[in-house]
Design an enzyme around this catalytic site. Structure first.
Site, PDB file in Angstrom:
ATOM      1  N   HIS A  37       1.157   3.875   2.040  1.00 42.76           N
ATOM      2  CA  HIS A  37       1.544   4.639   3.226  1.00 42.76           C
ATOM      3  C   HIS A  37       3.059   4.878   3.156  1.00 42.76           C
ATOM      4  O   HIS A  37       3.818   3.977   2.790  1.00 42.76           O
ATOM      5  CB  HIS A  37       1.176   3.903   4.515  1.00 42.76           C
ATOM      6  CG  HIS A  37      -0.265   4.085   4.908  1.00 42.76           C
ATOM      7  ND1 HIS A  37      -0.924   3.220   5.741  1.00 42.76           N
ATOM      8  CD2 HIS A  37      -1.155   5.052   4.569  1.00 42.76           C
ATOM      9  CE1 HIS A  37      -2.184   3.645   5.907  1.00 42.76           C
ATOM     10  NE2 HIS A  37      -2.341   4.756   5.200  1.00 42.76           N
ATOM     11  N   ASP A  63       0.223  -4.321   5.815  1.00 46.85           N
ATOM     12  CA  ASP A  63      -0.633  -3.826   6.898  1.00 46.85           C
ATOM     13  C   ASP A  63      -2.075  -4.229   6.630  1.00 46.85           C
ATOM     14  O   ASP A  63      -2.611  -3.952   5.558  1.00 46.85           O
ATOM     15  CB  ASP A  63      -0.564  -2.293   6.962  1.00 46.85           C
ATOM     16  CG  ASP A  63       0.820  -1.783   7.337  1.00 46.85           C
ATOM     17  OD1 ASP A  63       1.750  -2.606   7.450  1.00 46.85           O
ATOM     18  OD2 ASP A  63       0.956  -0.557   7.524  1.00 46.85           O
ATOM     19  N   ASP A  95       5.581   5.016   5.084  1.00 54.54           N
ATOM     20  CA  ASP A  95       6.603   4.172   5.716  1.00 54.54           C
ATOM     21  C   ASP A  95       6.837   2.865   4.952  1.00 54.54           C
ATOM     22  O   ASP A  95       7.703   2.079   5.317  1.00 54.54           O
ATOM     23  CB  ASP A  95       6.235   3.879   7.183  1.00 54.54           C
ATOM     24  CG  ASP A  95       4.843   3.301   7.354  1.00 54.54           C
ATOM     25  OD1 ASP A  95       3.914   3.771   6.665  1.00 54.54           O
ATOM     26  OD2 ASP A  95       4.687   2.370   8.164  1.00 54.54           O
ATOM     27  N   HIS A  96       6.068   2.657   3.872  1.00 50.44           N
ATOM     28  CA  HIS A  96       6.248   1.428   3.093  1.00 50.44           C
ATOM     29  C   HIS A  96       6.891   1.664   1.725  1.00 50.44           C
ATOM     30  O   HIS A  96       7.189   0.709   1.022  1.00 50.44           O
ATOM     31  CB  HIS A  96       4.908   0.701   2.925  1.00 50.44           C
ATOM     32  CG  HIS A  96       4.437   0.092   4.209  1.00 50.44           C
ATOM     33  ND1 HIS A  96       4.452  -1.266   4.444  1.00 50.44           N
ATOM     34  CD2 HIS A  96       3.993   0.667   5.350  1.00 50.44           C
ATOM     35  CE1 HIS A  96       4.010  -1.500   5.669  1.00 50.44           C
ATOM     36  NE2 HIS A  96       3.725  -0.347   6.240  1.00 50.44           N
ATOM     37  N   HIS A 151      -7.091  -2.366   4.984  1.00 56.22           N
ATOM     38  CA  HIS A 151      -6.238  -1.414   5.697  1.00 56.22           C
ATOM     39  C   HIS A 151      -6.736   0.033   5.550  1.00 56.22           C
ATOM     40  O   HIS A 151      -6.001   0.970   5.805  1.00 56.22           O
ATOM     41  CB  HIS A 151      -4.798  -1.558   5.194  1.00 56.22           C
ATOM     42  CG  HIS A 151      -3.784  -0.803   6.010  1.00 56.22           C
ATOM     43  ND1 HIS A 151      -3.731  -0.881   7.393  1.00 56.22           N
ATOM     44  CD2 HIS A 151      -2.786   0.052   5.661  1.00 56.22           C
ATOM     45  CE1 HIS A 151      -2.746  -0.105   7.836  1.00 56.22           C
ATOM     46  NE2 HIS A 151      -2.159   0.473   6.806  1.00 56.22           N
ATOM     47  N   HIS A 172       0.867  -1.175   0.000  1.00 55.75           N
ATOM     48  CA  HIS A 172       0.000   0.000   0.000  1.00 55.75           C
ATOM     49  C   HIS A 172       0.904   1.226   0.000  1.00 55.75           C
ATOM     50  O   HIS A 172       2.121   1.121   0.137  1.00 55.75           O
ATOM     51  CB  HIS A 172      -0.963  -0.005   1.184  1.00 55.75           C
ATOM     52  CG  HIS A 172      -0.310   0.056   2.536  1.00 55.75           C
ATOM     53  ND1 HIS A 172       0.552  -0.918   2.986  1.00 55.75           N
ATOM     54  CD2 HIS A 172      -0.379   0.979   3.532  1.00 55.75           C
ATOM     55  CE1 HIS A 172       0.964  -0.604   4.208  1.00 55.75           C
ATOM     56  NE2 HIS A 172       0.423   0.543   4.562  1.00 55.75           N
ATOM     57  N   HIS A 208       6.150  -5.895  11.662  1.00 55.09           N
ATOM     58  CA  HIS A 208       5.494  -4.586  11.710  1.00 55.09           C
ATOM     59  C   HIS A 208       5.055  -4.285  13.141  1.00 55.09           C
ATOM     60  O   HIS A 208       3.888  -4.027  13.426  1.00 55.09           O
ATOM     61  CB  HIS A 208       4.305  -4.557  10.734  1.00 55.09           C
ATOM     62  CG  HIS A 208       3.824  -3.175  10.399  1.00 55.09           C
ATOM     63  ND1 HIS A 208       2.849  -2.537  11.123  1.00 55.09           N
ATOM     64  CD2 HIS A 208       4.160  -2.310   9.422  1.00 55.09           C
ATOM     65  CE1 HIS A 208       2.600  -1.338  10.598  1.00 55.09           C
ATOM     66  NE2 HIS A 208       3.394  -1.178   9.568  1.00 55.09           N
TER      67      HIS A 208
HETATM   68 ZN   LIG Z   1       2.854   0.255   8.045  1.00 59.81          ZN
HETATM   69 ZN   LIG Z   2      -0.162   1.253   6.564  1.00 57.57          ZN
END
Ligand SMILES: [Zn+2]
Ligand SMILES: [Zn+2]
Length: 304
Positions: free
Chosen positions: A62, A208, A64-65, A137, A60, A266
């Protein structure tokens, strides 16, 4: 060979011991990344995964990914990589690439092939499929299953010899699933000398997500399930609010799917130094479980 190296195991923000999300999967000649959080390329150097990545699969968008991909692609370009690189991910991937890579990365030395995927499609790679599946998510998201091709069944040279096949190239052809014709004109088929095909290995990475049915379905009889395990029992409510999973829920899901092994990742920063709490809670539901740490390397053996 099927080898996984955890490059980052922390949720939302890095800690001294844990980087943001990233996982390297080396299968035979191909190296894949699942997610590429900030700092991933340094982790790849530290844990010696190699930089010869064939494809990056995002779960996804986000930050931080994926933030690490911008710098990583720049490094590859400075090294004058010639081979194309595939980026796969859910809706939003193309926009991210247009916005953040056109400027800072200048011109790349290689082709970037970007593909937004939908759950259930199968992306063909060398000897395996990469299969995105639906996760939950709160934003467009997918998990990823790496599903190897079935292997030919065991070859029985005694049966082949009894049918009059001479040892040599004809043995090889039969082992590779091809029928052969004997000098007498008799055709010997692989079915006569091979056991039924054996399933290949399967590794599932959720990214996630809340626990969901699609993960159970795709994980049936998987060799390895790597599941979101952001929280413990005490934050069960928070796991629901933020669309994550508790260690216990991951354990339950692993049991339901009948996987061989579960790895939790995670982790919320509160479990950074003490993942034992998460491990204990998951273990009450499913025995074959461990908690990932940065640098953890797992080999998935071929069985049978
Ligand atoms: Zn995450
Ligand atoms: Zn996430």
């Amino acid at each position: 060979m099927l080898r996984l190296t955890f490059l980052g195991t922390s949720a939302a923000q890095p800690t001294i011991g844990r980087n943001l999300s990233g996982l390297a999967i080396r299968r035979e000649r191909e190296l894949f990344l699942v997610d590429c959080g900030e700092g991933t390329q340094r982790q790849m150097t530290k844990y010696a995964t190699g930089f010869d990545v064939a494809a990056i699969c995002f779960t996804h968008m986000h930050l931080d990914h994926w933030l690490g991909v911008v710098g990583f692609l720049r490094t590859l370009s400075m090294q004058e990589r010639p081979e194309p690189l595939d980026l796969y991910g859910p809706r939003g991937l193309s926009r991210m690439v247009e916005r953040y890579m056109a400027g800072p990365v200048e011109r790349l030395s290689f082709d970037l092939r970007v593909q937004e995927v939908v759950p259930g499609e199968r992306i063909r790679r060398d000897g395996c499929d990469l299969v995105p599946f639906a996760t939950h998510h709160g934003v467009p998201s997918v998990g990823w299953a790496l599903v190897e091709d079935a292997r030919p069944g065991r070859f029985h040279p005694d049966r082949a010899a009894a049918l009059g096949v001479e040892e040599g190239p004809m043995f090889g052809a039969l082992q590779h699933g091809k029928a052969v014709t004997l000098p007498s004109g008799r055709v010997v088929t692989p079915l006569e000398v091979l056991d039924p095909p054996r399933p290949g290995r399967k590794v599932v990475v959720t990214g996630d997500t809340r626990p969901c049915q699609a993960t159970v379905d795709v994980s049936r009889a998987a060799d390895l399930l790597i599941h979101d395990s952001t929280f413990g029992d005490a934050e069960a409510e928070r796991a629901v609010q933020t669309d994550h999973t508790t260690a216990r829920e991951a354990g339950r899901l692993a049991r339901e799917a009948g996987v061989a092994r579960l790895v939790l990742t995670h982790l919320s920063t509160r479990y950074d130094r003490d993942p034992e709490t998460l491990l204990a809670q998951a273990r009450e539901e499913f025995g074959e479980v461990s908690v990932a740490h940065d640098g953890l390397t797992l080999e998935v053996p071929l069985l049978g």
